[in-house]
Design a protein around this motif. Structure first.
Motif, PDB file in Angstrom:
ATOM      1  N   GLY A  41       0.827  -1.210   0.000  1.00  0.00           N
ATOM      2  CA  GLY A  41       0.000   0.000   0.000  1.00  0.00           C
ATOM      3  C   GLY A  41       0.857   1.255   0.000  1.00  0.00           C
ATOM      4  O   GLY A  41       0.633   2.181  -0.782  1.00  0.00           O
ATOM      5  N   ALA A  42       1.879   1.269   0.875  1.00  0.00           N
ATOM      6  CA  ALA A  42       2.762   2.443   0.950  1.00  0.00           C
ATOM      7  C   ALA A  42       3.535   2.614  -0.348  1.00  0.00           C
ATOM      8  O   ALA A  42       3.829   3.744  -0.758  1.00  0.00           O
ATOM      9  N   GLU A  43       3.868   1.499  -1.000  1.00  0.00           N
ATOM     10  CA  GLU A  43       4.610   1.573  -2.262  1.00  0.00           C
ATOM     11  C   GLU A  43       3.732   2.178  -3.365  1.00  0.00           C
ATOM     12  O   GLU A  43       4.198   2.977  -4.172  1.00  0.00           O
ATOM     13  N   TYR A  44       2.457   1.765  -3.363  1.00  0.00           N
ATOM     14  CA  TYR A  44       1.524   2.366  -4.332  1.00  0.00           C
ATOM     15  C   TYR A  44       1.425   3.871  -4.088  1.00  0.00           C
ATOM     16  O   TYR A  44       1.406   4.672  -5.024  1.00  0.00           O
ATOM     17  N   LEU A  45       1.364   4.252  -2.812  1.00  0.00           N
ATOM     18  CA  LEU A  45       1.217   5.673  -2.486  1.00  0.00           C
ATOM     19  C   LEU A  45       2.439   6.478  -2.903  1.00  0.00           C
ATOM     20  O   LEU A  45       2.315   7.507  -3.577  1.00  0.00           O
ATOM     21  N   SER A  46       3.634   5.988  -2.516  1.00  0.00           N
ATOM     22  CA  SER A  46       4.837   6.753  -2.877  1.00  0.00           C
ATOM     23  C   SER A  46       5.014   6.760  -4.390  1.00  0.00           C
ATOM     24  O   SER A  46       5.449   7.766  -4.961  1.00  0.00           O
ATOM     25  N   GLY A  47       4.649   5.638  -5.049  1.00  0.00           N
ATOM     26  CA  GLY A  47       4.721   5.588  -6.518  1.00  0.00           C
ATOM     27  C   GLY A  47       3.799   6.622  -7.143  1.00  0.00           C
ATOM     28  O   GLY A  47       4.166   7.302  -8.100  1.00  0.00           O
ATOM     29  N   ALA A  48       2.589   6.761  -6.559  1.00  0.00           N
ATOM     30  CA  ALA A  48       1.628   7.746  -7.082  1.00  0.00           C
ATOM     31  C   ALA A  48       2.174   9.161  -6.925  1.00  0.00           C
ATOM     32  O   ALA A  48       2.087   9.987  -7.845  1.00  0.00           O
ATOM     33  N   SER A  49       2.766   9.441  -5.759  1.00  0.00           N
ATOM     34  CA  SER A  49       3.311  10.784  -5.507  1.00  0.00           C
ATOM     35  C   SER A  49       4.476  11.080  -6.432  1.00  0.00           C
ATOM     36  O   SER A  49       4.606  12.193  -6.949  1.00  0.00           O
ATOM     37  N   ILE A  50       5.335  10.075  -6.622  1.00  0.00           N
ATOM     38  CA  ILE A  50       6.508  10.282  -7.493  1.00  0.00           C
ATOM     39  C   ILE A  50       6.042  10.484  -8.934  1.00  0.00           C
ATOM     40  O   ILE A  50       6.519  11.386  -9.631  1.00  0.00           O
ATOM     41  N   SER A  51       5.083   9.659  -9.375  1.00  0.00           N
ATOM     42  CA  SER A  51       4.581   9.779 -10.754  1.00  0.00           C
ATOM     43  C   SER A  51       3.953  11.143 -10.997  1.00  0.00           C
ATOM     44  O   SER A  51       4.110  11.738 -12.064  1.00  0.00           O
ATOM     45  N   LEU A  52       3.240  11.627  -9.992  1.00  0.00           N
ATOM     46  CA  LEU A  52       2.572  12.932 -10.107  1.00  0.00           C
ATOM     47  C   LEU A  52       3.564  14.024 -10.491  1.00  0.00           C
ATOM     48  O   LEU A  52       3.250  14.938 -11.243  1.00  0.00           O
ATOM     49  N   ARG A  53       4.789  13.873  -9.956  1.00  0.00           N
ATOM     50  CA  ARG A  53       5.814  14.910 -10.157  1.00  0.00           C
ATOM     51  C   ARG A  53       6.768  14.583 -11.290  1.00  0.00           C
ATOM     52  O   ARG A  53       7.685  15.360 -11.565  1.00  0.00           O
ATOM     53  N   ALA A  54       6.581  13.427 -11.946  1.00  0.00           N
ATOM     54  CA  ALA A  54       7.511  13.013 -13.004  1.00  0.00           C
ATOM     55  C   ALA A  54       7.333  13.874 -14.252  1.00  0.00           C
ATOM     56  O   ALA A  54       6.285  14.475 -14.469  1.00  0.00           O
ATOM     57  N   ASP A  55       8.387  13.899 -15.074  1.00  0.00           N
ATOM     58  CA  ASP A  55       8.319  14.646 -16.343  1.00  0.00           C
ATOM     59  C   ASP A  55       7.164  14.131 -17.179  1.00  0.00           C
ATOM     60  O   ASP A  55       6.979  12.932 -17.322  1.00  0.00           O
ATOM     61  N   GLY A  56       6.398  15.049 -17.737  1.00  0.00           N
ATOM     62  CA  GLY A  56       5.295  14.663 -18.618  1.00  0.00           C
ATOM     63  C   GLY A  56       4.062  14.226 -17.858  1.00  0.00           C
ATOM     64  O   GLY A  56       3.052  13.869 -18.467  1.00  0.00           O
ATOM     65  N   ASN A  57       4.112  14.248 -16.536  1.00  0.00           N
ATOM     66  CA  ASN A  57       2.935  13.838 -15.772  1.00  0.00           C
ATOM     67  C   ASN A  57       2.150  15.069 -15.303  1.00  0.00           C
ATOM     68  O   ASN A  57       2.380  16.183 -15.756  1.00  0.00           O
ATOM     69  N   ALA A  58       1.215  14.813 -14.368  1.00  0.00           N
ATOM     70  CA  ALA A  58       0.227  15.843 -14.037  1.00  0.00           C
ATOM     71  C   ALA A  58       0.832  17.217 -13.729  1.00  0.00           C
ATOM     72  O   ALA A  58       0.387  18.230 -14.268  1.00  0.00           O
ATOM     73  N   LEU A  59       1.844  17.253 -12.864  1.00  0.00           N
ATOM     74  CA  LEU A  59       2.351  18.562 -12.453  1.00  0.00           C
ATOM     75  C   LEU A  59       3.068  19.294 -13.578  1.00  0.00           C
ATOM     76  O   LEU A  59       2.982  20.522 -13.680  1.00  0.00           O
ATOM     77  N   SER A  60       3.761  18.543 -14.443  1.00  0.00           N
ATOM     78  CA  SER A  60       4.424  19.243 -15.552  1.00  0.00           C
ATOM     79  C   SER A  60       3.388  19.735 -16.566  1.00  0.00           C
ATOM     80  O   SER A  60       3.578  20.785 -17.187  1.00  0.00           O
ATOM     81  N   ILE A  61       2.283  18.997 -16.721  1.00  0.00           N
ATOM     82  CA  ILE A  61       1.201  19.480 -17.596  1.00  0.00           C
ATOM     83  C   ILE A  61       0.610  20.757 -16.995  1.00  0.00           C
ATOM     84  O   ILE A  61       0.362  21.742 -17.699  1.00  0.00           O
ATOM     85  N   LEU A  62       0.405  20.743 -15.682  1.00  0.00           N
ATOM     86  CA  LEU A  62      -0.154  21.930 -15.023  1.00  0.00           C
ATOM     87  C   LEU A  62       0.810  23.115 -15.114  1.00  0.00           C
ATOM     88  O   LEU A  62       0.376  24.262 -15.287  1.00  0.00           O
ATOM     89  N   ASP A  63       2.097  22.832 -15.013  1.00  0.00           N
ATOM     90  CA  ASP A  63       3.082  23.916 -15.167  1.00  0.00           C
ATOM     91  C   ASP A  63       2.966  24.548 -16.556  1.00  0.00           C
ATOM     92  O   ASP A  63       3.051  25.772 -16.701  1.00  0.00           O
ATOM     93  N   ALA A  64       2.794  23.679 -17.573  1.00  0.00           N
ATOM     94  CA  ALA A  64       2.650  24.188 -18.946  1.00  0.00           C
ATOM     95  C   ALA A  64       1.372  25.020 -19.072  1.00  0.00           C
ATOM     96  O   ALA A  64       1.361  26.070 -19.729  1.00  0.00           O
ATOM     97  N   LEU A  65       0.298  24.563 -18.422  1.00  0.00           N
ATOM     98  CA  LEU A  65      -0.966  25.307 -18.468  1.00  0.00           C
ATOM     99  C   LEU A  65      -0.836  26.662 -17.777  1.00  0.00           C
ATOM    100  O   LEU A  65      -1.328  27.681 -18.278  1.00  0.00           O
ATOM    101  N   VAL A  66      -0.179  26.664 -16.632  1.00  0.00           N
ATOM    102  CA  VAL A  66       0.018  27.925 -15.900  1.00  0.00           C
ATOM    103  C   VAL A  66       0.842  28.893 -16.751  1.00  0.00           C
ATOM    104  O   VAL A  66       0.496  30.069 -16.910  1.00  0.00           O
ATOM    105  N   LYS A  67       1.917  28.368 -17.340  1.00  0.00           N
ATOM    106  CA  LYS A  67       2.804  29.221 -18.141  1.00  0.00           C
ATOM    107  C   LYS A  67       2.046  29.813 -19.338  1.00  0.00           C
ATOM    108  O   LYS A  67       2.126  31.021 -19.586  1.00  0.00           O
ATOM    109  N   SER A  68       1.303  28.962 -20.050  1.00  0.00           N
ATOM    110  CA  SER A  68       0.584  29.442 -21.234  1.00  0.00           C
ATOM    111  C   SER A  68      -0.459  30.487 -20.866  1.00  0.00           C
ATOM    112  O   SER A  68      -0.577  31.527 -21.527  1.00  0.00           O
ATOM    113  N   ASN A  69      -1.224  30.218 -19.804  1.00  0.00           N
ATOM    114  CA  ASN A  69      -2.299  31.144 -19.447  1.00  0.00           C
ATOM    115  C   ASN A  69      -1.771  32.437 -18.853  1.00  0.00           C
ATOM    116  O   ASN A  69      -2.365  33.499 -19.050  1.00  0.00           O
TER     117      ASN A  69
END
Lengths: 309, 428
Positions: free
Chosen positions: B173-201
């Protein structure tokens, strides 16, 4: 003609102004490939007997003097190897077979115990840079690692086996069955190197740890997991569709030792004396019965120590 | 008016040139060899001037109105872009807030706290609702938002798997959680998409705030006045009248419209510049501080979940903390209080007192962080709303002025036509 020119100029100006009104689409960042990468096998190093350690010593003062932090034994352990070293989701405590040895050595040294969860790949590095004093993380003793660290006497004899899907367990006939299969093991472990040796047709896939392999297995990204029987038993206990086929023969022997800084010989000698005490006073058996026997379902005795290094 | 001179009649046609170019011409056709008569066709000339003058007045009215309309439109777009920027920043903050809550709940261990579960669900609901609203508001963001939707679903699925396993007491369970958090911040994942959206807008909003063009309006007015001046001079030369009444009224209209529109556009432009440097910049800074703060809080929990293997998480915490400190947030005091608690947590953990560090991370740290988070959220929302409202205010007046400019352009052309029409009457 004269009427057309002003009109054309007006329209051109309007077109120019309106052309500037469009939005460029937001660029979508591309994801890096999530494909797990295979680890390369390590260069073989020859030695007489990797299980041979330093003779035990009861000189506690010398051992304590070699600790990196005054009054503390900092031990690198696994946080996700069910029954060996894991963080219990119920109370957050680190528990398991490996942890029992860390507790016993800290107690004997008369210092507090500081458990640090580390990955298999970080074991040697963290000993080298002095972050931790000892590794109790199902670490196999071998000649190559003796070049980098100092090991205690062997405290458990594990064997490397393979975990497969439940529907493939009956047809599993050993390493030959792994041909064209993706087989996962933690990066920088002996298990991953062994896959390349015994099943050349298989595709080795590295993960951060064995639990990471189980996640890839559950997602269908790998077909099998290889590792020590102790670890695989813990993985199978977390997934009813993951099975360690009972009819399989071991791929290799994996003798576990506690690892220390290469120069902390007095600490190793003292740890060996504690391990010897545990072998004789029933503490080793108690730890085995509590953590491993319910899953391995076999009786065993502590391995005999080999000294003389 | 100084229309004292009599109209200047068209000069009589000059006599035909003697024996011009008749060397090779046959004697039977002498008329063909004569040059064309050089008299001026005054009615045609007046017609041409009238057409030029009316065209200039109408074009001035149309283009000036168009420039004002574009200004009106870009102000509206700037307001919409600001709303969209705040929307995507809210998505990012909510997603990181959900992650901080999920990791903190795991750190607590055992049965998940109902309050934390509710906070996580609320944050994810906010993320999903705002993704739908953002896709509706800005078509140019749709491709990025589609990908974001996929990544958020991956994340929430992994967190759900983490919970399921955690409730059964499995460490995976903890591995799934840390994996989810790490993926969220990985290149091309949610946060980098949001960074691109923030920058464009952010870029779109800032570009749109520069959509007022007083200089264009000024140039347009000067050109129109120049043409009218030239027209008046030509007429004055032909008819010995210094000023044509119709052209003068048309010029006054053009001058008046130019002055009013230039001043209006200049005021809006200055106001937009102030907004860009003021409320808008503050809203962006507060939202950035909040997202970085939530990122830091999640990394604090992950550090403790990973039991001290978290030098990586601590490094990430420090990076976020540096960004919050440099953001210029008005909630810096609240942040510093939380950061002081985190320093204590780090010290306890480094000294081997993990259990005490965990208690602090679940207690005082949460209290301190929530104060900062709420203050930063309120400040971002307030400044963003002020910026958007200011951009929208007075827009209807600008639109009315734009419409009025067209009418005044037409009126100027009518006066001009009448002014030249008088000369035509005088001539005839």
């Amino acid at each position: 003609m004269n009427r057309i020119r002003p009109l054309a100029a007006t329209l051109a100006a309007a077109a120019f102004l309106l052309a500037a009104c469009g939005y460029d689409a937001t660029p979508v960042p591309k994801a890096k490939s999530d494909e797990p990468t295979a680890a390369s096998s390590s260069k073989p190093v020859q030695c007489d007997d990797p299980t041979q350690s330093y003779a035990p010593s009861n000189d506690r003062a010398k051992a304590v003097a070699e600790l990196k932090n005054k009054g503390r034994l900092v031990v690198g352990v696994s946080g996700d190897t069910f029954q060996m070293g894991f963080s219990d989701p119920v109370d957050g405590e680190l528990k398991g077979f490996d942890i029992e040895f860390a507790k016993a050595i800290a107690k004997a040294l008369g210092v507090s115990l500081d458990l640090r969860v580390i990955s298999a790949a970080d074991r040697t590095k963290l000993l080298d840079d002095g972050t931790i004093d000892m590794v109790a993380r199902n670490m196999t003793v071998n000649c190559e690692r003796w070049e980098q660290v100092a090991f205690s006497s062997v405290y458990y004899n594990a064997t490397q086996k393979v975990l497969v899907r439940k529907d493939q367990a009956a047809s599993y006939q050993g390493p030959a069955s792994l041909a064209d299969k993706r087989v996962c093991a933690p990066t920088a472990t002996t298990s991953l190197a062994r896959v390349a040796e015994v099943a050349p047709g298989a595709t080795p896939v590295g993960a951060k740890n064995h639990t990471g392999c189980l996640i890839l297995f559950q997602k269908g990204d790998v077909d099998a997991i290889t590792g020590d029987d102790t670890v695989l038993a813990g993985l199978a206990a977390q997934d009813p569709y993951a099975v360690v086929p009972p009819q399989q023969t071991k791929l290799s022997d994996e003798p576990y030792g506690l690892a220390f800084d290469k120069n902390a010989v007095d600490l190793v000698r003292y740890a060996n004396s504690v391990l010897q005490q545990m072998r004789t006073d029933g503490e080793w058996q108690k730890a085995y019965t509590t953590w491993l026997k319910p899953y391995l379902k076999v009786d065993t005795t502590p391995p005999a120590p080999v000294y003389g290094r | 008016m100084s229309q004292t001179a009599t109209p200047q009649a068209a000069p009589p046609p000059p006599p035909p040139p003697a024996a011009a170019t008749a060397v090779a011409a046959p004697a039977a056709a002498p008329v063909v060899a004569q040059a064309a008569p050089s008299y001026v066709d005054t009615p045609a000339l007046l017609n041409r001037w009238q057409l030029i003058g009316m065209s200039v007045a109408i074009v001035f009215g149309l283009v000036s109105a168009l420039v004002q309309f574009v200004g009106w439109q870009t102000d509206g777009r700037a307001a919409a872009d600001t709303d969209q920027l705040l929307r995507v920043q809210t998505i990012k903050s909510s997603l990181l807030s959900a992650d901080a809550t999920a990791t903190n709940a795991f750190l607590r261990g055992g049965l998940e706290d109902a309050g934390q579960r509710g906070a996580y669900d609320q944050a994810i609901q906010s993320v999903l609702k705002n993704i739908a609203a953002a896709a509706d508001a800005q078509p140019a963001d749709r491709a990025a938002l589609e990908q974001l939707n996929v990544k958020v679903t991956d994340y929430t699925t992994a967190v759900a798997q983490a919970r399921d396993n955690n409730r059964q007491g499995f460490p995976i369970g903890a591995e799934y959680l840390s994996g989810a958090s790490i993926s969220l911040r990985a290149d091309g994942n949610a946060l980098s998409i949001l960074d691109a959206l923030v920058k464009s807008n952010q870029q779109r909003a800032e570009d749109a705030m520069g959509g007022q063009h007083p200089f264009w309006l000024l140039i347009l007015g000067i050109v129109a006045l120049g043409v009218l001046f030239w027209l008046n001079r030509e007429l004055a030369q032909r008819f010995r009248r210094r000023i044509n009444k119709g052209i003068a009224i048309a010029a006054l209209i053009v001058l008046g419209v130019t002055l009013v529109t230039v001043v209006g556009a200049w005021i809006r432009d200055s106001s937009n510049d102030s907004l860009r440097e003021g409320e808008f910049a503050k809203a962006v800074a507060e939202a950035n501080a909040r997202t970085e703060g939530n990122d830091a809080k999640a990394n604090e929990s992950l550090r403790l979940i990973k039991r001290g293997s978290g030098t990586t998480y601590e490094d990430e915490w420090q990076k976020s903390a540096d960004k919050v400190a440099a953001s210029g947030t008005s909630s810096l005091g609240a942040w510093n209080a939380y950061a002081a608690t985190h320093t204590e947590i780090k010290k306890l953990d480094d000294d081997g007192n993990w259990e005490q560090a965990r208690k602090l991370a679940l207690g005082q740290s949460v209290t301190d962080f929530d104060k900062f988070d709420e203050a930063a959220e309120a400040a971002a929302s307030k400044n963003g709303d002020t910026a958007a409202e200011d951009l929208r205010s007075g827009r209807s007046l600008a639109l009315v002025l734009s419409g009025l400019t067209i009418l005044l352009g037409i009126a100027a052309s009518v006066f001009l036509a009448r002014g030249i029409g008088e000369r035509r009457k005088e001539f005839s």
